[in-house]
Design an enzyme around this catalytic site. Structure first.
Site, PDB file in Angstrom:
ATOM      1  N   TYR A 161       4.386   4.885  11.203  1.00 41.22           N
ATOM      2  CA  TYR A 161       4.672   3.222  11.285  1.00 41.22           C
ATOM      3  C   TYR A 161       5.335   2.783  10.359  1.00 41.22           C
ATOM      4  O   TYR A 161       5.537   1.612  10.227  1.00 41.22           O
ATOM      5  CB  TYR A 161       3.521   2.625  11.552  1.00 41.22           C
ATOM      6  CG  TYR A 161       2.331   3.059  10.546  1.00 41.22           C
ATOM      7  CD1 TYR A 161       2.141   2.101   9.441  1.00 41.22           C
ATOM      8  CD2 TYR A 161       1.251   3.754  10.753  1.00 41.22           C
ATOM      9  CE1 TYR A 161       1.281   2.289   8.238  1.00 41.22           C
ATOM     10  CE2 TYR A 161       0.365   3.817   9.922  1.00 41.22           C
ATOM     11  CZ  TYR A 161       0.486   3.316   8.777  1.00 41.22           C
ATOM     12  OH  TYR A 161      -0.829   3.542   7.666  1.00 41.22           O
ATOM     13  N   ARG A 207       0.720  -1.100   0.016  1.00 44.01           N
ATOM     14  CA  ARG A 207       0.052  -0.101   0.130  1.00 44.01           C
ATOM     15  C   ARG A 207       0.891   1.226  -0.007  1.00 44.01           C
ATOM     16  O   ARG A 207       1.535   1.688   1.191  1.00 44.01           O
ATOM     17  CB  ARG A 207      -0.871  -0.057   1.259  1.00 44.01           C
ATOM     18  CG  ARG A 207      -2.084   0.737   1.251  1.00 44.01           C
ATOM     19  CD  ARG A 207      -2.688   1.393   2.773  1.00 44.01           C
ATOM     20  NE  ARG A 207      -1.892   2.027   3.384  1.00 44.01           N
ATOM     21  CZ  ARG A 207      -1.431   1.888   4.543  1.00 44.01           C
ATOM     22  NH1 ARG A 207      -2.404   1.028   5.290  1.00 44.01           N
ATOM     23  NH2 ARG A 207      -0.771   2.693   5.071  1.00 44.01           N
ATOM     24  N   HIS A 262      -3.554   4.482   4.628  1.00 46.75           N
ATOM     25  CA  HIS A 262      -4.754   3.959   4.588  1.00 46.75           C
ATOM     26  C   HIS A 262      -6.070   4.873   4.107  1.00 46.75           C
ATOM     27  O   HIS A 262      -6.786   4.350   3.118  1.00 46.75           O
ATOM     28  CB  HIS A 262      -5.129   3.182   5.646  1.00 46.75           C
ATOM     29  CG  HIS A 262      -6.544   2.470   6.002  1.00 46.75           C
ATOM     30  ND1 HIS A 262      -6.587   1.247   5.321  1.00 46.75           N
ATOM     31  CD2 HIS A 262      -7.818   2.863   6.303  1.00 46.75           C
ATOM     32  CE1 HIS A 262      -7.796   0.773   5.666  1.00 46.75           C
ATOM     33  NE2 HIS A 262      -8.558   1.710   6.160  1.00 46.75           N
TER      34      HIS A 262
HETATM   35  C1  LIG Z   1     -14.926  -6.044  11.447  1.00 47.46           C
HETATM   36  C2  LIG Z   1     -14.199  -4.868  11.100  1.00 47.46           C
HETATM   37  N1  LIG Z   1     -13.381  -4.545  12.047  1.00 47.46           N
HETATM   38  C3  LIG Z   1     -12.750  -3.401  11.909  1.00 47.46           C
HETATM   39  C4  LIG Z   1     -12.913  -2.515  10.728  1.00 47.46           C
HETATM   40  C5  LIG Z   1     -12.210  -1.039  10.521  1.00 47.46           C
HETATM   41  N2  LIG Z   1     -11.335  -1.374   9.567  1.00 47.46           N
HETATM   42  C6  LIG Z   1     -11.693  -0.797   8.308  1.00 47.46           C
HETATM   43  S1  LIG Z   1     -10.317  -0.841   7.110  1.00 47.46           S
HETATM   44  C7  LIG Z   1      -9.371  -1.877   8.193  1.00 47.46           C
HETATM   45  C8  LIG Z   1      -8.369  -2.411   8.002  1.00 47.46           C
HETATM   46  C9  LIG Z   1      -8.483  -3.429   6.886  1.00 47.46           C
HETATM   47  O1  LIG Z   1      -7.015  -4.043   6.382  1.00 47.46           O
HETATM   48  P1  LIG Z   1      -6.856  -4.966   5.246  1.00 47.46           P
HETATM   49  O2  LIG Z   1      -7.871  -6.237   5.490  1.00 47.46           O
HETATM   50  O3  LIG Z   1      -5.440  -5.471   5.150  1.00 47.46           O
HETATM   51  O4  LIG Z   1      -7.276  -4.466   3.852  1.00 47.46           O
HETATM   52  P2  LIG Z   1      -6.928  -3.043   3.337  1.00 47.46           P
HETATM   53  O5  LIG Z   1      -7.691  -1.880   3.793  1.00 47.46           O
HETATM   54  O6  LIG Z   1      -5.421  -2.907   3.616  1.00 47.46           O
HETATM   55  O7  LIG Z   1      -6.999  -3.629   1.742  1.00 47.46           O
HETATM   56  C10 LIG Z   1      -9.922  -1.830   9.165  1.00 47.46           C
HETATM   57  C11 LIG Z   1      -9.501  -2.477  10.691  1.00 47.46           C
HETATM   58  C12 LIG Z   1     -13.895  -2.915   9.776  1.00 47.46           C
HETATM   59  N3  LIG Z   1     -14.246  -2.197   8.798  1.00 47.46           N
HETATM   60  N4  LIG Z   1     -14.806  -4.066   9.982  1.00 47.46           N
END
Ligand SMILES: Cc1ncc(C[n+]2csc(CCOP(=O)(O)OP(=O)(O)O)c2C)c(N)n1
Length: 286
Positions: free
Chosen positions: A195, A182, A186
């Site tokens: 970080y 990425r 975010h």
């Molecule tokens: C069940 C849940 N917990 C927390 C969140 C908050 N949240 C949104 S995006 C994210 C990180 C997601 O990381 P990843 O699965 O690696 O996907 P990326 O966004 O990096 O593509 C979090 C913790 C959420 N949307 N749903």
């Protein structure tokens, strides 16, 4: 992007909240695909029309849905495949475990694609799992796991294509891990410099998937300068059109809030809708 290309029309895509591009490749208008992120509607499109499940904000909830749909298709004798997308962070959710377990036990025609971009917001993969790779997790469920360079579009296309064919042919599910990075934060609420180092980000810029794809297309003589310029121009036009249309403020009826929550509104929903209608009418009279 490759994820949207390997499916047949009858197949289903189960995106996470992030996978608007895969949905656009399936034929969705980008504005429809981005409606959820603008906050106007739960889903900006009819999932059945394009066979794209609603973008899923709660991480990993789309995975059991994909397995359910694939299993149902299998029972009905339809040769439909479900492709379910999830991030590396999403693999820590209970839904990931349940979905992969059921998929393998039922030999459901589903392909799981983990887009491992190294971070779940600020949490690096090393704090997410002690597994040697996310693809290794497939072994414990009894399905094949494939690890692929996620920045190599042709490699992702090939690995996903094989997995989809396998599922369609009755070979059951596959877990694919596509490793990428990425580059940006975010969201604009996230300060990624807190970080990770600039040097790490710069090193990954050398592996920009768009630049790699362009180089591969040129090397094979598929497009020259003019062709590449035409693709770039059309992408710029698409982006400009998207910005214009995303900035238009649609007039929304607040009562739409109660639509599509259930197939048939519950009595509580009908009461709440009536209450809101009365409040809006009173406002209007003021
Ligand atoms: C069940 C849940 N917990 C927390 C969140 C908050 N949240 C949104 S995006 C994210 C990180 C997601 O990381 P990843 O699965 O690696 O996907 P990326 O966004 O990096 O593509 C979090 C913790 C959420 N949307 N749903």
């Amino acid at each position: 992007m490759a994820a949207g290309l390997v499916l047949e029309e009858r197949d289903w895509l189960f995106p996470s909240y992030r996978d608007t591009l895969a949905a656009v490749v399936r034929g969705l208008d980008p504005v429809q695909a981005l409606t959820l992120l603008r906050g106007d509607w739960h889903s900006g499109y009819d999932p059945r029309e394009h066979r794209v499940a609603p973008l899923s904000t709660p991480l990993a909830t789309q995975l059991p849905h994909a397995v359910g749909l694939a299993h149902a298709a299998h029972l009905k004798g339809d040769d439909v495949v479900a492709l379910a997308l999830v991030g590396d962070g999403g693999t820590s959710e209970g839904d990931f475990h349940e979905a992969l377990n059921f998929a393998a036990v039922w030999q459901a025609p589903v392909v799981f694609l983990v887009q491992n971009n190294g971070f779940a917001i600020s949490v690096p993969l090393a704090k997410q799992t002690a597994a040697p790779s996310l693809a290794h997790k497939a072994v414990g469920y009894g399905m094949p796991g494939r690890l692929v360079d996620g920045n190599d579009a042709a490699a992702v296309h090939q690995v996903l294509g094989e997995a989809v064919r396998r599922a369609r042919g009755g070979g059951g599910p596959t877990l694919v891990e596509a490793v990428t990075y990425r580059i940006d934060a975010h969201t604009n609420a996230d300060d990624a410099t807190r970080y990770r180092s600039d040097a790490e980000v710069e090193a990954w810029r050398e592996h920009d998937p768009i630049a790699l794809l362009e180089a591969a297309i040129r090397d094979r003589g598929l497009l020259g300068d003019d062709g590449i310029r035409a693709v770039r121009d059309s992408a710029e036009r698409l982006a400009a059109d998207l910005r214009t249309r995303m900035h238009q403020d649609p007039v929304l009826d607040p009562l739409e809030l109660f639509e599509h929550v259930y197939a048939e509104k519950t009595s509580q929903l009908r009461e709440q809708a009536a209450q809101l209608r009365a409040e809006l009418d009173a406002e209007g009279e003021r």
